[in-house]
Scaffold this motif. Sequence first.
Motif, PDB file in Angstrom:
ATOM      1  N   ILE A 170      -7.162 -69.248  56.141  1.00 52.13           N
ATOM      2  CA  ILE A 170      -6.538 -69.337  57.464  1.00 52.13           C
ATOM      3  C   ILE A 170      -6.507 -68.122  58.162  1.00 52.13           C
ATOM      4  O   ILE A 170      -6.646 -68.005  59.381  1.00 52.13           O
ATOM      5  N   MET A 171      -6.259 -66.847  57.479  1.00 43.46           N
ATOM      6  CA  MET A 171      -6.359 -65.767  58.097  1.00 43.46           C
ATOM      7  C   MET A 171      -7.373 -65.329  59.061  1.00 43.46           C
ATOM      8  O   MET A 171      -8.503 -65.720  58.751  1.00 43.46           O
ATOM      9  N   PRO A 172      -7.297 -65.087  60.350  1.00 39.84           N
ATOM     10  CA  PRO A 172      -8.431 -64.844  61.390  1.00 39.84           C
ATOM     11  C   PRO A 172      -8.981 -63.519  60.932  1.00 39.84           C
ATOM     12  O   PRO A 172      -8.629 -62.611  60.266  1.00 39.84           O
ATOM     13  N   GLY A 173     -10.267 -63.412  61.405  1.00 39.50           N
ATOM     14  CA  GLY A 173     -11.105 -62.026  61.142  1.00 39.50           C
ATOM     15  C   GLY A 173     -12.150 -62.344  60.208  1.00 39.50           C
ATOM     16  O   GLY A 173     -12.096 -62.774  59.167  1.00 39.50           O
ATOM     17  N   ASP A 174     -13.286 -61.881  60.416  1.00 34.84           N
ATOM     18  CA  ASP A 174     -14.519 -62.155  59.582  1.00 34.84           C
ATOM     19  C   ASP A 174     -15.053 -60.889  58.926  1.00 34.84           C
ATOM     20  O   ASP A 174     -15.225 -59.843  59.643  1.00 34.84           O
TER      21      ASP A 174
ATOM     22  N   ARG B  79     -16.682 -57.179  60.517  1.00 33.99           N
ATOM     23  CA  ARG B  79     -15.701 -55.886  60.045  1.00 33.99           C
ATOM     24  C   ARG B  79     -16.778 -54.812  59.347  1.00 33.99           C
ATOM     25  O   ARG B  79     -16.804 -53.734  59.798  1.00 33.99           O
ATOM     26  N   ALA B  80     -17.398 -55.329  58.375  1.00 38.36           N
ATOM     27  CA  ALA B  80     -18.325 -54.581  57.744  1.00 38.36           C
ATOM     28  C   ALA B  80     -19.489 -54.072  58.665  1.00 38.36           C
ATOM     29  O   ALA B  80     -19.700 -53.109  58.608  1.00 38.36           O
ATOM     30  N   LEU B  81     -20.103 -54.892  59.293  1.00 38.62           N
ATOM     31  CA  LEU B  81     -21.275 -54.347  60.196  1.00 38.62           C
ATOM     32  C   LEU B  81     -20.956 -53.841  61.771  1.00 38.62           C
ATOM     33  O   LEU B  81     -21.831 -53.578  62.379  1.00 38.62           O
TER      34      LEU B  81
ATOM     35  N   ALA C 288     -26.867 -63.060  57.114  1.00 41.83           N
ATOM     36  CA  ALA C 288     -27.171 -62.507  55.812  1.00 41.83           C
ATOM     37  C   ALA C 288     -26.115 -61.972  55.006  1.00 41.83           C
ATOM     38  O   ALA C 288     -26.271 -61.924  53.756  1.00 41.83           O
ATOM     39  N   MET C 289     -25.255 -61.411  55.788  1.00 39.34           N
ATOM     40  CA  MET C 289     -24.107 -60.549  54.812  1.00 39.34           C
ATOM     41  C   MET C 289     -23.441 -61.606  54.233  1.00 39.34           C
ATOM     42  O   MET C 289     -22.791 -61.527  53.062  1.00 39.34           O
ATOM     43  N   ARG C 290     -23.095 -62.792  54.980  1.00 41.20           N
ATOM     44  CA  ARG C 290     -22.167 -63.666  54.537  1.00 41.20           C
ATOM     45  C   ARG C 290     -22.611 -64.302  53.467  1.00 41.20           C
ATOM     46  O   ARG C 290     -22.056 -64.819  52.269  1.00 41.20           O
ATOM     47  N   GLN C 291     -24.071 -64.440  53.200  1.00 37.25           N
ATOM     48  CA  GLN C 291     -24.825 -65.083  52.162  1.00 37.25           C
ATOM     49  C   GLN C 291     -24.593 -64.210  51.160  1.00 37.25           C
ATOM     50  O   GLN C 291     -24.328 -64.741  49.790  1.00 37.25           O
ATOM     51  N   LEU C 292     -24.958 -62.839  51.478  1.00 40.04           N
ATOM     52  CA  LEU C 292     -24.794 -61.953  50.321  1.00 40.04           C
ATOM     53  C   LEU C 292     -23.361 -62.027  49.526  1.00 40.04           C
ATOM     54  O   LEU C 292     -23.277 -61.902  48.414  1.00 40.04           O
ATOM     55  N   TRP C 293     -22.252 -62.122  50.217  1.00 37.71           N
ATOM     56  CA  TRP C 293     -20.767 -62.217  49.619  1.00 37.71           C
ATOM     57  C   TRP C 293     -20.516 -63.463  49.478  1.00 37.71           C
ATOM     58  O   TRP C 293     -19.514 -63.823  48.914  1.00 37.71           O
ATOM     59  N   GLY C 294     -21.617 -64.635  49.236  1.00 34.99           N
ATOM     60  CA  GLY C 294     -21.021 -66.069  48.921  1.00 34.99           C
ATOM     61  C   GLY C 294     -20.057 -66.672  49.886  1.00 34.99           C
ATOM     62  O   GLY C 294     -19.555 -67.682  49.625  1.00 34.99           O
ATOM     63  N   LEU C 295     -19.970 -66.106  51.185  1.00 34.52           N
ATOM     64  CA  LEU C 295     -18.845 -66.756  52.263  1.00 34.52           C
ATOM     65  C   LEU C 295     -19.540 -68.023  52.778  1.00 34.52           C
ATOM     66  O   LEU C 295     -18.717 -68.723  53.369  1.00 34.52           O
ATOM     67  N   ASP C 296     -20.950 -68.396  52.475  1.00 33.02           N
ATOM     68  CA  ASP C 296     -21.354 -69.438  53.336  1.00 33.02           C
ATOM     69  C   ASP C 296     -21.446 -70.867  52.422  1.00 33.02           C
ATOM     70  O   ASP C 296     -21.764 -71.871  52.770  1.00 33.02           O
TER      71      ASP C 296
END
Lengths: 311, 502
Positions: free
Chosen positions: A29-33, A37-39, A50-58
């Motif tokens: 629920i917490m806002p902010g991606d 933040r990283a990029l 690509a970053m989300r895929q790398l971290w499994g966030l997708d």
Amino acid sequence: MFLAILKRLLMLVPVLIGITLLSFLLLQIMPGDPASRALGTRASAEELEAMRQLWGLDKPLWVQYLYFLRDCVTGSFGVSIFHKQPIITLVAARLPFTLAIVAYSTVIALVIALPFAILAAARRGRLTDVAIRQVFVVLIAMPPFWLCYVLILFLALGLGWFPTGGVGEGFLANLYRLFLPSLVVGLSTAALIQQSLRAALIDTMQADYIDTARAKGLRGREIFLRHVLPNSLISTISIIGVRVSWIIGGTVVVEKIFSVPGLGSLLIDAIVSRDLPVIRGLTVFFAVMVVIVNLITDICYALADPRVRLE
Amino acid sequence: MTPRLNMKALLLASAVVLTGLAAQADTLRVAMGFDPLSLDPIASSDNGSIWTQLLIFDTLIRPDRTGEGLEPGLAESWTVSEDGLTLTFKLRDAKFSDGTPVTATDVQFSIERAASEASGWGRFYRPITGFQIVSDHEIVMTLSEPFTPAFNNLALFAAAILPKAQVEAKGDAFFDAPVGSGPFMLKSWTRGSKIELAKNPNYWQEGKPHVDEAVLEVVTEPSARVIKLEAGEVDIALDPPLNQLQELDAKDGITVGQTIPYRADFVQLNTTRKPFDDQRVREALNLAIDKDALVQGVLYGAGKPAASAMPVMAYADPALAPYGYDPARAKELLAEAGYADGFEAELLVDSGAATSRNAAIALQAMLQQVGVTVKVQMLEGGTQWETTKSGSYDMSVSYTTSDTIDPDQIIGFVAVNPERANAYHTEWHSDRLNELYVEERKTLNGPERGAMFQEMVQILHDEAPYIFLYHPASAWATKDNVQGFEVLPTSNFRLEDVSLAD
């Protein structure tokens, strides 16, 4: 006793599952991606993806949750997005400082609180008692950040007795360097202990078995040391227990001002940078610590008071 | 009496010996506000990591002290072909701190790594499509189509040159104990606490660094950094609280300095919404703000008023002046646009950024003077970004900083639409500016490209999709015996140039 402890440890399992689920969902629920933040704000959509895929966030939420459970069970608690290290490694580097402050501040608190609680109980209702109470009420009310700066200004900058912050290497160096931060935490613990111990001492002194002891002909000092003090200290155990659970993650302000690399500042930095695995891992870690501290408190309680049983 | 005298002499003698030793092993101690997260250049975007990396690694070329030009790094010379498609670099005779030479193979490996999928900075380097190693000391890079920023981007930390053999052998573990050709080498790293650096004996700049060791202490609390400096526990405190600058400067033994880095603060205006779709209204808002008062009141004088949303960097037009403070003219413009009675609008601000918060309150008061009633809405930084991105906002206090010395990155971010952020979520667009953006990227560095940037910034200034605020300064405070320290416009610092006087 051993069986009782084992039972309590087993009860931990459902509690922990609840905690992992809750901390996982709350962070969704917490806002902010974290990727943005990283990029930085100037990243393109493809780079973020690509970053989300790398971290499994997708991945679907339940898959992410299972990964998280796996990490908790294997003991790594996940891998930090920004530090790129297992969370347990980050915790291991910072835990000693946090534990040092916990232990050091508790010792300081006891050294300060014990004599004043005894003195206040002995002089109950008289000027000494009132004066002591006022001083300790002020100690409770004092905001820690303010006290930190006052101590730094007078004891570190003014008199030069202590360093203004930071940690050193080795036990003695840290005994010296962590004194001021531990004093700040210890003073408010001392205030809590003093108030409750004073009340407990007064209660105990009115108990029937004290009259019995007196009737047996025991001397005042003996009655106090053998009957009044040990019986009154039992309540202090639970106060220290609660307080320790709080200090483990709750000394962020003191850690920040004195530049102590403890767990509190790790958590705050993780929240600011949206390092989700660290926030999640630390939440679970803190929860485990609280449960363990509670268990230890209960064991101490049972050892101190034969009437209490661990069930 | 005699024994006592001897004792004193002994003490004196040992003191002399001790100071002698101290002078031989000069250690420079710096308090900085950021905790470095990683020493892998392609995986970093935080200041703490970047600043540390720039002390350990070298790039082929690097920004000079003015931040507007480039100077040689590991490359002692270079040529760019007429068509901009071929970049040739001649490497100097440099060595990594372990004594192995820096070769063209290392260069190719490092740039390819920076362009890889795992890199957070890939798009900066992907336009470089070919490498040709002429010799150990010469490398040619080729582009398939002209892209001028690619050259300048080689001066960015992400393009740091790493020893190929070691990175390949050790993998990620290399960055826990990295080896570079920069002025310092990593001695120890206590996460959350400090980084200890030792002089690189093989550094290519003769006689540098002047100090033997440097310690970067992580002190995240700004007041605590100043206290450490005053207590003599550090020699340099970075980013002291701005409201303490004057007081600090007045103290004996402490010197304060400041520089304007690549940063611009502004208020984004949502030009898809009324009344911000009207250029007259946007101009009026700019005229209604007393920028000098903001610099004095919010930045305590440490900064200067901004003429556009572009940081002051290469090709900046020194003649472009900020909008003046003219509330009367602002009212006229609002009346012309049909808002004689003013209007109401919501202003978003990051609740965690103290300076922006103060600016928002000041803006609210100033805009009230011309009849615009502003409601300030404090949001967590991440939420603010998501909200402006989705386009459901009126105005939002924000800022931008440039990572590279090439102005291409930021003009693309704040003024080009459609692009990554659609003119930073203002959704404003100018056909002429978009055209120039395409042209600029194909034009070789020089006056012609400079003129294109000046025209783009002029359009941005005139059509004002933002309320332009200020360029805040980066400040630092040092002990008087620290010589040669400064924060560069790129925000980092070169400790190899610093010496400690006795």
